[in-house]
Enzyme design. Sequence first.
Site, PDB file in Angstrom:
ATOM      1  N   ASP A  14      41.430 -11.046 -53.282  1.00  0.00           N
ATOM      2  CA  ASP A  14      42.179 -11.543 -54.592  1.00  0.00           C
ATOM      3  C   ASP A  14      41.451 -11.044 -55.712  1.00  0.00           C
ATOM      4  O   ASP A  14      40.439 -10.403 -55.864  1.00  0.00           O
ATOM      5  CB  ASP A  14      41.652 -13.293 -54.751  1.00  0.00           C
ATOM      6  CG  ASP A  14      42.557 -14.013 -55.543  1.00  0.00           C
ATOM      7  OD1 ASP A  14      43.528 -13.424 -55.910  1.00  0.00           O
ATOM      8  OD2 ASP A  14      42.142 -15.138 -55.865  1.00  0.00           O
ATOM      9  N   HIS A  31      47.183  -3.529 -57.682  1.00  0.00           N
ATOM     10  CA  HIS A  31      47.508  -3.378 -56.064  1.00  0.00           C
ATOM     11  C   HIS A  31      47.379  -2.189 -55.544  1.00  0.00           C
ATOM     12  O   HIS A  31      46.630  -1.978 -54.334  1.00  0.00           O
ATOM     13  CB  HIS A  31      48.763  -3.993 -55.756  1.00  0.00           C
ATOM     14  CG  HIS A  31      49.090  -5.335 -56.416  1.00  0.00           C
ATOM     15  ND1 HIS A  31      48.461  -6.298 -55.889  1.00  0.00           N
ATOM     16  CD2 HIS A  31      50.452  -5.939 -56.922  1.00  0.00           C
ATOM     17  CE1 HIS A  31      48.735  -7.468 -56.366  1.00  0.00           C
ATOM     18  NE2 HIS A  31      50.004  -7.267 -56.978  1.00  0.00           N
ATOM     19  N   LEU A 125      37.608  -0.914 -33.911  1.00  0.00           N
ATOM     20  CA  LEU A 125      37.717  -1.879 -34.741  1.00  0.00           C
ATOM     21  C   LEU A 125      39.213  -2.517 -34.452  1.00  0.00           C
ATOM     22  O   LEU A 125      40.049  -1.576 -34.393  1.00  0.00           O
ATOM     23  CB  LEU A 125      37.557  -1.478 -36.100  1.00  0.00           C
ATOM     24  CG  LEU A 125      37.787  -2.309 -37.187  1.00  0.00           C
ATOM     25  CD1 LEU A 125      36.913  -3.511 -37.302  1.00  0.00           C
ATOM     26  CD2 LEU A 125      37.953  -1.517 -38.557  1.00  0.00           C
TER      27      LEU A 125
END
Length: 211
Positions: A14, A31, A125
Amino acid sequence: MKQSTSFHVAIVMDGNGRWARRRGLPRSAGHRAGAEAVRRVVKVAPGCGITDLTLYAFSSDNWSRPAAEVTTLMRLFARHLRTETAELAAQGVKLSVVGRRDRLPRSLVSAIAAAEGGTAQGTRLTLRIAVDYSGREAIRAGALLPDVDLLIRTGGEQRLSDFLLWECAYAELWFTERMWPDFGASNLAAAIHEFHSRDRRFGGLPTQEAV
Ligand code: FPP
């Protein structure tokens, strides 16, 4: 105490918009900077002991944002997947996108399929990116992920916002005022350091009292 060899970290990313506004930039710049932070964090995650990393990129409630911002985000996701696939595969990352696909642009759906196919062999991962994701819907559909160990939220808010509701049943929660585009390796290390100092009891007794 539960023992596990996996370490699942989930992040609510956020603060992109506020990061941009404070710099007099459009939200899209926030962004884009957020995508850079994604790249940084994914790169260091395995070295921090993380086996599973789940990132909240777009909630099912984010469709209510202005159409232009939604379009920017969808394009950014598709571009990120296309440009990062080779590097992710080289890093041993297996990528998967969780959430609904039927409302996504077709170009993004094909970018997702290509990125998932191109990273399918990864074993270091498991990176999950949540797009058009709703925790409540996931529970209703039985689309559940592994339990989350550590939930990080940047940007100063302290809530789950419909992210991994089931999986966070026993997650440790870690919040920071730092905006997502400013988040990096040292912040991730600080969160994990604190995680390891916590006594996870899973409803049991504190370690020293559990004779
Ligand atoms: C929340 O910040 C962020 C989003 C809704 C989008 C998350 C997207 C990225 C981190 C960019 C790239 C991601 C990938 C996976 C390539 P906000 O816009 O709600 O910020 P604000 O609360 O300051 O307005």
